[in-house]
Design a protein around this motif. Structure first.
Motif, short mmCIF file in Angstrom:
data_model
loop_
_atom_site.label_atom_id
_atom_site.label_comp_id
_atom_site.label_asym_id
_atom_site.label_seq_id
_atom_site.Cartn_x
_atom_site.Cartn_y
_atom_site.Cartn_z
N ASP A 13 17.57 -82.71 -13.77
CA ASP A 13 18.85 -83.41 -13.62
C ASP A 13 19.99 -82.41 -13.40
O ASP A 13 20.88 -82.64 -12.57
CB ASP A 13 19.13 -84.26 -14.86
N ILE A 14 19.95 -81.31 -14.16
CA ILE A 14 20.99 -80.28 -14.00
C ILE A 14 20.91 -79.67 -12.60
O ILE A 14 21.93 -79.45 -11.94
CB ILE A 14 20.82 -79.19 -15.08
N VAL A 15 19.68 -79.41 -12.15
CA VAL A 15 19.48 -78.86 -10.80
C VAL A 15 20.03 -79.81 -9.75
O VAL A 15 20.65 -79.40 -8.76
CB VAL A 15 17.98 -78.59 -10.55
N SER A 16 19.84 -81.11 -9.96
CA SER A 16 20.35 -82.11 -9.02
C SER A 16 21.88 -82.07 -8.96
O SER A 16 22.47 -82.21 -7.88
CB SER A 16 19.88 -83.52 -9.44
N VAL A 17 22.51 -81.86 -10.11
CA VAL A 17 23.97 -81.76 -10.14
C VAL A 17 24.43 -80.54 -9.35
O VAL A 17 25.43 -80.59 -8.60
CB VAL A 17 24.47 -81.69 -11.60
N VAL A 18 23.72 -79.42 -9.50
CA VAL A 18 24.06 -78.21 -8.75
C VAL A 18 23.94 -78.47 -7.25
O VAL A 18 24.78 -78.03 -6.46
CB VAL A 18 23.15 -77.04 -9.18
N LYS A 19 22.91 -79.20 -6.86
CA LYS A 19 22.73 -79.51 -5.44
C LYS A 19 23.87 -80.40 -4.93
O LYS A 19 24.34 -80.25 -3.80
CB LYS A 19 21.37 -80.20 -5.22
N THR A 89 14.37 -78.59 0.05
CA THR A 89 14.89 -77.20 0.05
C THR A 89 15.19 -76.73 1.47
O THR A 89 16.28 -76.19 1.75
CB THR A 89 13.86 -76.26 -0.60
N TYR A 90 14.25 -76.94 2.37
CA TYR A 90 14.46 -76.46 3.74
C TYR A 90 15.51 -77.31 4.48
O TYR A 90 16.17 -76.82 5.39
CB TYR A 90 13.13 -76.44 4.50
N LEU A 91 15.68 -78.55 4.05
CA LEU A 91 16.75 -79.37 4.60
C LEU A 91 18.11 -78.78 4.20
O LEU A 91 19.04 -78.70 5.02
CB LEU A 91 16.62 -80.81 4.11
N PHE A 92 18.21 -78.36 2.94
CA PHE A 92 19.44 -77.71 2.48
C PHE A 92 19.70 -76.42 3.27
O PHE A 92 20.84 -76.14 3.65
CB PHE A 92 19.35 -77.39 0.99
N VAL A 93 18.66 -75.63 3.48
CA VAL A 93 18.80 -74.39 4.25
C VAL A 93 19.33 -74.69 5.65
O VAL A 93 20.23 -74.02 6.16
CB VAL A 93 17.46 -73.64 4.33
N LEU A 94 18.79 -75.75 6.25
CA LEU A 94 19.25 -76.15 7.59
C LEU A 94 20.71 -76.58 7.57
O LEU A 94 21.51 -76.19 8.43
CB LEU A 94 18.35 -77.29 8.12
N ILE A 95 21.08 -77.40 6.58
CA ILE A 95 22.46 -77.88 6.47
C ILE A 95 23.43 -76.71 6.30
O ILE A 95 24.46 -76.62 6.98
CB ILE A 95 22.61 -78.87 5.30
N PHE A 96 23.07 -75.80 5.39
CA PHE A 96 23.95 -74.66 5.14
C PHE A 96 24.06 -73.76 6.38
O PHE A 96 25.13 -73.20 6.66
CB PHE A 96 23.45 -73.85 3.95
N SER A 97 22.97 -73.62 7.10
CA SER A 97 22.99 -72.80 8.32
C SER A 97 23.94 -73.41 9.35
O SER A 97 24.72 -72.69 10.02
CB SER A 97 21.58 -72.69 8.92
N LEU A 113 26.83 -70.48 0.07
CA LEU A 113 26.10 -71.74 -0.16
C LEU A 113 24.61 -71.50 -0.38
O LEU A 113 23.94 -72.23 -1.12
CB LEU A 113 26.30 -72.69 1.03
N PHE A 114 24.07 -70.46 0.30
CA PHE A 114 22.64 -70.19 0.15
C PHE A 114 22.26 -69.86 -1.29
O PHE A 114 21.12 -70.10 -1.73
CB PHE A 114 22.22 -69.02 1.06
N LEU A 115 23.23 -69.33 -2.07
CA LEU A 115 22.93 -69.03 -3.48
C LEU A 115 22.55 -70.28 -4.27
O LEU A 115 21.71 -70.24 -5.17
CB LEU A 115 24.13 -68.35 -4.13
N PHE A 116 23.21 -71.41 -3.93
CA PHE A 116 22.90 -72.66 -4.62
C PHE A 116 21.42 -73.02 -4.48
O PHE A 116 20.75 -73.32 -5.46
CB PHE A 116 23.77 -73.81 -4.06
N ILE A 117 20.95 -72.99 -3.24
CA ILE A 117 19.57 -73.43 -3.00
C ILE A 117 18.57 -72.39 -3.51
O ILE A 117 17.46 -72.73 -3.94
CB ILE A 117 19.34 -73.76 -1.51
N ILE A 118 18.94 -71.11 -3.47
CA ILE A 118 18.06 -70.06 -4.00
C ILE A 118 17.87 -70.25 -5.51
O ILE A 118 16.76 -70.20 -6.04
CB ILE A 118 18.61 -68.66 -3.68
N ILE A 119 18.99 -70.46 -6.20
CA ILE A 119 18.94 -70.64 -7.66
C ILE A 119 18.16 -71.90 -8.04
O ILE A 119 17.28 -71.86 -8.90
CB ILE A 119 20.37 -70.68 -8.24
N THR A 120 18.49 -73.02 -7.40
CA THR A 120 17.82 -74.29 -7.77
C THR A 120 16.34 -74.26 -7.43
O THR A 120 15.51 -74.77 -8.18
CB THR A 120 18.50 -75.47 -7.06
N THR A 121 15.99 -73.65 -6.28
CA THR A 121 14.57 -73.57 -5.90
C THR A 121 13.79 -72.70 -6.88
O THR A 121 12.66 -73.04 -7.27
CB THR A 121 14.43 -72.99 -4.48
#
Length: 562
Positions: A13-19, A89-97, A113-121
């Motif tokens: 749930d916390i990870v979802s909030v970060v996303k 995860t890869y959808l987030f990478v695409l969006i951030f790119s 922004l990439f730090l968010f997905i790196i940390i949550t993943t």
């Protein structure tokens, strides 16, 4: 849901909030792009462009809702959830790119922004996946620098992004290492909670949880599930002779042997004391018997220090097998039926494998279809009696076994043999109306209590009366406490007036009562019980039947354990 699962849900749930926060930052990038592209300022705005901005905002919020739904869903199993998380995860990478490309590419302020997905993943999937995403993110930034960056010999953006890439990878590695240590610690705690400390197989509590879970899964997929119960023969004798430390070593060795004798997905547990259990998902009865026989043989062939002093000359095990849904319709019935099979294995000379077999399964083949439900109800009543009075359960099982033996000795017809066995199984069904206090009383019964107990033959006949196909066994239930001299109950019948099969059941029933520990009396030895049979021959028992039964006992004394 256990405590560990609950904590994992909180982390997710916390990870979802970060996303969600990362998507909000992405929305800021989109707004910046729209404002710059259309040159929207405070002094230069129009309704059309304002509508465009609102539409983009709605799309972003919709995307946030979509991601939130999937990250907290309970509709998928763990395997599917893992796949969803990878795709997400890869959808987030695409969006951030895309956001970075839209906001000046190599000059973008949104590379963080990439730090968010790196940390949550890394938190969700571990170090390996986190480092992978860090490398992918770093590669995207550096490629953008090479493609869109300045063509000068000194590309300061490339140099800065090399440092950013190092930060990405170090973040994933250090956080991943922490997650790995935490996961290892959690697994250790789970093993302490779920494993038996001595044998290192699963414990009693985990067995019940696993059985319910696997039975539900097998039922959903329309697959069988088998259950094996294993009990070490004469283990108390071994402990008393060799000491508890040697006994503990035996348990550890057998625990290891069991773990090495099963397949992936099977569950080995210490059920209690010297008893083990094995859950076999998607396994037919015959396959379970093969596995059980292989285990029995391995235990017999394994040398245990001091086993030469055992009654068998070897340390052995008795094994019972049952299967869902053929022999049981629930987890409780499966355990009960496997325990019944184990009881038979121990009764018949131990060191053997027995599959569960219900007398009522035979009975269903001989009665009218319209009475099937009533017979099932009778089985339920017998289970209730067994729960109230442990003696009755063991007693009935033994009386059925003795009845099979004496039926062959007396040369009964197949029809009479079935009647005797069915009668033996149900002869104490009338005890359902007797209180547990009377059934388990350790002191001699009072006169009033004795009169209540003497009503169980009559009560038993009343219970089976609705089943027309069982009327043939009513005389056995009603008269199994009559005496040959006429001093029995409830009808005080004498000699040949007592139905023949009831006279047979009286001998068998009395012998087992004498050789069993009762709440108010100690058991007799086999020899003492035989003497009592001969002494009461002609008074309490039919002489010819008593003599035949004595022969049965003497012929099978090496095959039956008391």
């Amino acid at each position: 849901m256990n405590k560990t699962d609950d904590e994992r849900k909180q982390i997710n749930d916390i990870v979802s909030v970060v996303k969600l926060c990362s998507l909000l930052f992405s929305g800021m990038g989109i707004f910046k792009y729209v404002l710059n592209y259309y040159k929207i300022t405070v002094d230069n705005s129009n309704n059309t462009l304002a509508m465009d901005v609102i539409i983009v905002a709605v799309l972003v919020l919709t995307l946030i809702y979509f991601i939130w739904t999937f990250s907290t869903t309970k509709k998928f199993n763990k395997k599917n959830i893992a796949r969803i998380q990878i795709a997400e995860t890869y959808l987030f990478v695409l969006i951030f790119s895309i956001i970075i490309l839209l906001t000046d590419s190599y000059k973008s302020d949104f590379k963080f922004l990439f730090l968010f997905i790196i940390i949550t993943t890394t938190i969700q999937s571990g170090m390996k996946q986190g480092v992978t995403i860090a490398f992918v993110s770093s590669s995207i930034l550096l490629i953008m620098d090479l493609i869109y960056g300045p063509r000068s010999p000194e590309n300061i953006y490339f140099e800065k992004d090399l440092i950013t890439a190092g930060v990405f990878i170090l973040t994933a590695w250090t956080l991943g290492f922490y997650v790995k240590i935490e996961s290892s610690h959690i697994k250790k705690l789970e093993s302490l909670a779920n494993e038996d400390g001595l044998t290192e197989v699963y414990n009693h509590r985990f067995f019940y949880d696993a059985l319910r879970e696997k039975l539900t899964a097998c039922e959903k997929d329309n697959k069988p599930i088998s259950l094996i119960f294993i009990d070490i023969d004469y283990f108390k004798y071994y402990n008393d002779l060799n000491g508890h430390q040697k006994g503990d070593q035996v348990l550890k060795t057998i625990g290891s042997l069991l773990k090495n004798s099963v397949r992936d997905g099977d569950v080995v547990a210490r059920y209690g004391g010297e008893e083990f259990s094995i859950i076999l998902p998607d396994t037919l009865e015959q396959d379970a018997i093969t596995i059980a026989e292989n285990i029995r043989r391995k235990i017999e062939e394994t040398y245990f220090e001091g086993e030469e002093n055992q009654p068998n000359g070897k340390l052995t095990a008795s094994i019972g097998v049952s299967v869902f849904p053929d022999k049981a319709k629930s987890d409780v019935e499966l355990i009960k039926s496997a325990d019944d099979a184990l009881y038979r294995a121990k009764f018949f000379n131990k060191n053997r494998v027995e599959a569960y077999h219900s007398i009522l399964d035979e009975l269903k083949e001989d009665i009218d279809d319209k009475n099937i439900d009533l017979v099932t109800s009778i089985k339920t009543l017998i289970s209730v009696i067994n729960a109230k009075d442990r003696y009755t359960y063991g007693h009935v099982e033994r009386v059925v076994i003795y009845s099979r033996l004496i039926a062959d000795k007396l040369g009964l017809s197949e029809k009479d043999k079935k009647k005797l066995i069915y009668g033996a199984y149900m002869h104490d069904i009338g005890k359902i109306n007797i209180s547990e206090e009377i059934l388990n009383k350790k002191m001699p019964l009072t006169k009033d209590e004795w009169e209540i107990l003497k009503q169980h033959p009559v009560n038993g006949v009343e219970i089976i009366k609705p089943v027309e196909s069982l009327m043939d066994i009513s005389p056995l239930i009603l008269h199994h406490h009559e005496r040959y001299d006429g001093n029995g109950y409830p009808g005080k019948l004498k000699g040949e007036d007592i139905p023949y099969l009831a006279r047979v059941l009286t001998v068998v029933d009395s012998y087992d009562a004498m050789t069993s520990n009762r709440p108010y009396s100690k058991s007799k030895t086999q020899e003492e019980a035989i003497v009592e049979l001969k002494k009461c021959s002609g008074t309490q028992f039919d002489s010819s039947i008593a003599d035949a039964f004595v022969e049965v006992i003497e012929e099978n004394k090496n095959n039956i354990n008391y």
